[in-house]
Scaffold this motif. Sequence first.
Motif, PDB file in Angstrom:
ATOM      1  N   ALA A 120     -17.223  95.545  74.647  1.00 49.80           N
ATOM      2  CA  ALA A 120     -18.289  94.866  75.398  1.00 49.80           C
ATOM      3  C   ALA A 120     -18.934  95.836  76.363  1.00 49.80           C
ATOM      4  CB  ALA A 120     -17.718  93.674  76.153  1.00 49.80           C
ATOM      5  N   ASN A 121     -20.196  95.580  76.681  1.00 47.30           N
ATOM      6  CA  ASN A 121     -20.906  96.346  77.700  1.00 47.30           C
ATOM      7  C   ASN A 121     -20.469  95.846  79.074  1.00 47.30           C
ATOM      8  OD1 ASN A 121     -22.675  98.414  76.852  1.00 47.30           O
ATOM      9  ND2 ASN A 121     -24.019  96.890  75.913  1.00 47.30           N
ATOM     10  N   LEU A 122     -19.738  96.664  79.799  1.00 47.67           N
ATOM     11  CA  LEU A 122     -19.378  96.278  81.165  1.00 47.67           C
ATOM     12  C   LEU A 122     -20.560  96.485  82.106  1.00 47.67           C
ATOM     13  CD1 LEU A 122     -15.755  97.669  81.621  1.00 47.67           C
ATOM     14  CD2 LEU A 122     -16.509  95.445  80.774  1.00 47.67           C
ATOM     15  N   ILE A 123     -21.387  97.479  81.784  1.00 44.65           N
ATOM     16  CA  ILE A 123     -22.584  97.766  82.584  1.00 44.65           C
ATOM     17  C   ILE A 123     -23.753  97.950  81.630  1.00 44.65           C
ATOM     18  CG2 ILE A 123     -23.629  99.287  84.306  1.00 44.65           C
ATOM     19  CD1 ILE A 123     -20.740 100.276  84.937  1.00 44.65           C
ATOM     20  N   HIS A 124     -24.875  97.328  81.939  1.00 42.58           N
ATOM     21  CA  HIS A 124     -26.084  97.455  81.117  1.00 42.58           C
ATOM     22  C   HIS A 124     -27.053  98.429  81.774  1.00 42.58           C
ATOM     23  CE1 HIS A 124     -25.400  94.043  78.275  1.00 42.58           C
ATOM     24  NE2 HIS A 124     -24.585  93.676  79.246  1.00 42.58           N
ATOM     25  N   ASP A 125     -27.642  99.288  80.976  1.00 41.92           N
ATOM     26  CA  ASP A 125     -28.681 100.204  81.463  1.00 41.92           C
ATOM     27  C   ASP A 125     -29.849  99.390  82.009  1.00 41.92           C
ATOM     28  OD1 ASP A 125     -31.108 102.026  81.296  1.00 41.92           O
ATOM     29  OD2 ASP A 125     -29.579 103.418  80.602  1.00 41.92           O
ATOM     30  N   TRP A 126     -30.410  99.831  83.142  1.00 45.08           N
ATOM     31  CA  TRP A 126     -31.525  99.115  83.768  1.00 45.08           C
ATOM     32  C   TRP A 126     -32.730  98.994  82.849  1.00 45.08           C
ATOM     33  CZ3 TRP A 126     -36.342 101.399  84.856  1.00 45.08           C
ATOM     34  CH2 TRP A 126     -36.410 102.779  84.639  1.00 45.08           C
ATOM     35  N   ARG A 127     -32.787  99.843  81.812  1.00 44.97           N
ATOM     36  CA  ARG A 127     -33.925  99.821  80.887  1.00 44.97           C
ATOM     37  C   ARG A 127     -33.696  98.915  79.683  1.00 44.97           C
ATOM     38  NH1 ARG A 127     -33.828 106.291  80.571  1.00 44.97           N
ATOM     39  NH2 ARG A 127     -31.612 105.744  80.531  1.00 44.97           N
ATOM     40  N   ALA A 128     -32.462  98.402  79.520  1.00 46.54           N
ATOM     41  CA  ALA A 128     -32.155  97.544  78.368  1.00 46.54           C
ATOM     42  C   ALA A 128     -32.992  96.266  78.427  1.00 46.54           C
ATOM     43  CB  ALA A 128     -30.672  97.209  78.362  1.00 46.54           C
ATOM     44  N   PRO A 129     -33.325  95.690  77.264  1.00 42.52           N
ATOM     45  CA  PRO A 129     -34.156  94.469  77.268  1.00 42.52           C
ATOM     46  C   PRO A 129     -33.600  93.363  78.157  1.00 42.52           C
ATOM     47  CG  PRO A 129     -34.018  95.346  75.039  1.00 42.52           C
ATOM     48  CD  PRO A 129     -33.089  96.184  75.884  1.00 42.52           C
ATOM     49  N   ILE A 130     -32.283  93.143  78.111  1.00 43.65           N
ATOM     50  CA  ILE A 130     -31.719  92.037  78.897  1.00 43.65           C
ATOM     51  C   ILE A 130     -31.838  92.285  80.398  1.00 43.65           C
ATOM     52  CG2 ILE A 130     -29.331  92.916  78.979  1.00 43.65           C
ATOM     53  CD1 ILE A 130     -28.438  89.985  78.491  1.00 43.65           C
ATOM     54  N   SER A 131     -31.887  93.553  80.809  1.00 43.83           N
ATOM     55  CA  SER A 131     -31.929  93.880  82.241  1.00 43.83           C
ATOM     56  C   SER A 131     -33.237  93.467  82.888  1.00 43.83           C
ATOM     57  CB  SER A 131     -31.699  95.384  82.450  1.00 43.83           C
ATOM     58  OG  SER A 131     -30.421  95.762  81.988  1.00 43.83           O
ATOM     59  N   THR A 132     -34.266  93.253  82.084  1.00 46.71           N
ATOM     60  CA  THR A 132     -35.548  92.832  82.670  1.00 46.71           C
ATOM     61  C   THR A 132     -35.419  91.480  83.372  1.00 46.71           C
ATOM     62  OG1 THR A 132     -37.927  92.772  82.240  1.00 46.71           O
ATOM     63  CG2 THR A 132     -36.537  91.598  80.695  1.00 46.71           C
ATOM     64  N   LEU A 133     -34.397  90.675  82.995  1.00 43.87           N
ATOM     65  CA  LEU A 133     -34.155  89.394  83.663  1.00 43.87           C
ATOM     66  C   LEU A 133     -33.871  89.595  85.149  1.00 43.87           C
ATOM     67  CD1 LEU A 133     -31.820  87.720  81.004  1.00 43.87           C
ATOM     68  CD2 LEU A 133     -34.179  87.065  81.514  1.00 43.87           C
ATOM     69  N   PHE A 134     -33.208  90.692  85.478  1.00 44.69           N
ATOM     70  CA  PHE A 134     -32.864  90.980  86.873  1.00 44.69           C
ATOM     71  C   PHE A 134     -34.117  91.219  87.712  1.00 44.69           C
ATOM     72  CE2 PHE A 134     -31.825  94.099  90.209  1.00 44.69           C
ATOM     73  CZ  PHE A 134     -30.865  93.383  90.911  1.00 44.69           C
ATOM     74  N   TYR A 135     -35.119  91.859  87.108  1.00 43.53           N
ATOM     75  CA  TYR A 135     -36.329  92.222  87.848  1.00 43.53           C
ATOM     76  C   TYR A 135     -37.389  91.120  87.852  1.00 43.53           C
ATOM     77  CZ  TYR A 135     -34.367  96.938  87.513  1.00 43.53           C
ATOM     78  OH  TYR A 135     -33.545  98.032  87.605  1.00 43.53           O
ATOM     79  N   ASP A 136     -37.426  90.336  86.795  1.00 40.22           N
ATOM     80  CA  ASP A 136     -38.565  89.424  86.612  1.00 40.22           C
ATOM     81  C   ASP A 136     -38.298  87.978  86.999  1.00 40.22           C
ATOM     82  OD1 ASP A 136     -39.994  91.555  85.725  1.00 40.22           O
ATOM     83  OD2 ASP A 136     -40.023  90.991  83.615  1.00 40.22           O
ATOM     84  N   PHE A 137     -37.031  87.594  87.200  1.00 40.24           N
ATOM     85  CA  PHE A 137     -36.736  86.178  87.435  1.00 40.24           C
ATOM     86  C   PHE A 137     -35.730  85.989  88.561  1.00 40.24           C
ATOM     87  CE2 PHE A 137     -37.945  86.567  82.966  1.00 40.24           C
ATOM     88  CZ  PHE A 137     -38.916  85.580  82.847  1.00 40.24           C
ATOM     89  N   GLU A 138     -35.866  84.858  89.250  1.00 45.08           N
ATOM     90  CA  GLU A 138     -34.848  84.403  90.184  1.00 45.08           C
ATOM     91  C   GLU A 138     -34.023  83.334  89.459  1.00 45.08           C
ATOM     92  OE1 GLU A 138     -34.400  86.014  92.842  1.00 45.08           O
ATOM     93  OE2 GLU A 138     -36.266  87.153  92.818  1.00 45.08           O
ATOM     94  N   ASN A 139     -33.173  82.608  90.188  1.00 46.78           N
ATOM     95  CA  ASN A 139     -32.366  81.562  89.553  1.00 46.78           C
ATOM     96  C   ASN A 139     -33.258  80.513  88.897  1.00 46.78           C
ATOM     97  OD1 ASN A 139     -30.264  82.966  90.598  1.00 46.78           O
ATOM     98  ND2 ASN A 139     -29.468  81.316  91.898  1.00 46.78           N
ATOM     99  N   GLY A 140     -32.882  80.116  87.689  1.00 46.52           N
ATOM    100  CA  GLY A 140     -33.662  79.117  86.966  1.00 46.52           C
ATOM    101  C   GLY A 140     -34.004  79.595  85.564  1.00 46.52           C
ATOM    102  N   PRO A 141     -34.965  78.934  84.911  1.00 48.15           N
ATOM    103  CA  PRO A 141     -35.342  79.303  83.535  1.00 48.15           C
ATOM    104  C   PRO A 141     -35.809  80.756  83.461  1.00 48.15           C
ATOM    105  CG  PRO A 141     -36.282  77.183  84.135  1.00 48.15           C
ATOM    106  CD  PRO A 141     -35.711  77.760  85.391  1.00 48.15           C
ATOM    107  N   ALA A 142     -35.400  81.438  82.403  1.00 42.00           N
ATOM    108  CA  ALA A 142     -35.751  82.855  82.237  1.00 42.00           C
ATOM    109  C   ALA A 142     -35.707  83.213  80.760  1.00 42.00           C
ATOM    110  CB  ALA A 142     -34.791  83.733  83.027  1.00 42.00           C
ATOM    111  N   TYR A 143     -36.310  84.347  80.436  1.00 43.20           N
ATOM    112  CA  TYR A 143     -36.271  84.806  79.041  1.00 43.20           C
ATOM    113  C   TYR A 143     -36.453  86.320  79.017  1.00 43.20           C
ATOM    114  CZ  TYR A 143     -41.333  85.297  79.433  1.00 43.20           C
ATOM    115  OH  TYR A 143     -42.584  85.679  79.838  1.00 43.20           O
ATOM    116  N   TYR A 144     -36.069  86.919  77.900  1.00 45.03           N
ATOM    117  CA  TYR A 144     -36.340  88.338  77.677  1.00 45.03           C
ATOM    118  C   TYR A 144     -36.617  88.559  76.203  1.00 45.03           C
ATOM    119  CZ  TYR A 144     -31.460  88.866  76.037  1.00 45.03           C
ATOM    120  OH  TYR A 144     -30.276  88.760  75.348  1.00 45.03           O
TER     121      TYR A 144
END
Length: 686
Positions: A120-144
Amino acid sequence: MIHKTEAEEREYLNAVTQKLNNALEEIDNKVSGYTKDLQEQKNYLYENKSDMDHVEKNAVRQSVTTAALTGEAALERKKRIQKLLKSPYFGRFDFSENGNGQAFPVYVGVHAYFDEAEKANLIHDWRAPISTLFYDFENGPAYYETPDGRVDGIILLKRQYRIRNGKMEYMLESSLNIHDDILQKELSKASDDKMNHIVATIQRNQNAIIRNETSRELIIQGVAGSGKTSIALHRIAFLLYRFREDISSEDILILSPNKVFADYISNVLPELGEEKIPELGMEELAANLLDGKYRFQTFFQQVSALLEKNNEAFRERIQFKSTFGFVKKLNEYLAHIENNYFEPEMLMVKRNPVPVDYIEEHFRKWHRVPLFSRFNKVVEDIERDLLFYNNYEISGKERNELRKSVKNMFRITNLRALYKDFYEWLEMPEMLKMAAKSAYEYSDVFPLIFLKMKLEGAGSFSKVKHLLVDEMQDYTPVQYAVLARLFPCKKTILGDASQSVNTYSSSSSEEIAKVFPGADVMKLNKSYRSTYEIASFAQKIIPNTEMEAMERHGEEPAVIHCKNRAGELKLIQERIAAFKESEHHSLGIICKTQKQAAQIHNELSEEFPDAILLTEESAAFSGGVIVCSVHMSKGLEFDEVVVPGADAKNYHSSNDRSLFYIACTRAMHKLSITFVEEKSLFLNGE
């Protein structure tokens, strides 16, 4: 496993750190094994090469190469893990795909770490597709977005950390504005000698620029302190990650304003795990394109001459050559000489005539070829047709004579003479004037290159797959026309129309977009560098209704009236002494001109011998006390800034307004402005 408390987070950090240390130990063992195997294979090859056939030698050499490459890859992985040990991650969010209630934690760091034991990935690269959730959304509905399509879900928890040297300094948990809390902490720090990465504080609008994959030309207009250069470098890091099969750091080129700035930004990509990017200055590019045969004034020298000499004719020449209309005139001139300057004559090769009509027809036939290259094309046609129709094979001597004869049919074939003739054709010969020591003025350099490319051709930089152009406002339409021809690749172009050191030749994002039809223009209007008080002060110099200042508060800028020049110098010395006792790392003393900067540096050098003067020849940026001109300060930032000489006589023109604005917006935490006589009108908001 979901961690609900800071104690549990610290426990988890310890567990991750242990795994990283174990991985490091494993790599060391492997590298030791690779080294041993490599040495054994080399010894075997050396001892047995006389008894080995060609196939066996090649097999052993290939094995040695493979072992070496494997060892190098292991060392690169080791470097990444060593960086992660200092700060494994900076953020976390818990994401439930499709809102099914089964949330899983995603930790985001500068690099990814995949745990072989857990698969498993213990740490995701900030550039990975899933990491965009950290930058683009707060708590609630989100997508990547993924290569397989969009993934929807819900963010149930979001946290951000600062981890330094393996220790957690703080953790923030919030459903709203978590980035602003972290930003306040990060922006309150003192400056560093080099620009650093900002992966922990990337904002949503910045993330959109960084992850833009579709724009062929992306133009970023960013206000002072908006982080545009940093964002552009993070964009490069993202593209290297996203398209790693197609592009490497060697395929990217940065057009940098000067060596000091290039040094200042040199740390960002290596911090992000990427190789340094090649960089080139406009003057270097020009010298290469002109084959080193033409002397010319540099942009730095042009700006210095503008500021130190009140020469209206000089300004008019610069302004005239900095418009789209000027580029149009160059193209009209090229069409004119093509239609009027070639005067064919009949040629005789032995007893074989070559008619005027034939030469004219074949010269026109090659209209897609650079004009001066057509002469050889016409000779090649003559040679071919004489052999085919007349059964006559021309000699080498005859070929050379033909080339000379055809070339002489063109009225002017010397680039310098043609460039001079261009102004005669315009009936504006006064617009061409040589600078000192028979050098071309800087405003003539790229028009000259433009003509050269059209007349002689110029090989494009086809190996460059992405071009990054910084300080876009300082380049003219003819310069962009040259860049468009030289670099047929994707581009990221960035700058600020309000920060031109030469307003007589500056370009806005809208004007640049005319050169690149279809370019996307994105704006960064929030300023992060300066305190709210400094940013508000700068707004009075050049108002921008779209600019939004970060609400990080500090001292009001100090505007100080000094009795005389000696009093002003004494005050600067007091500011330096106070700075040396503070926690701040850099103090910039920013003067309008290089001459003024050199004078102040000289006056300070006895008491403060460690003060550094930045010049056109400077190649590095460091902390401490820096004395420089506004031009040399561009792109840099300082904890504290002193702007001396803010008198009405010194800062009064529209160009001076831009310079004064640049000087003030270099300050992060503290700004002092001094004047002796009547203060500049810009200090009154006029």
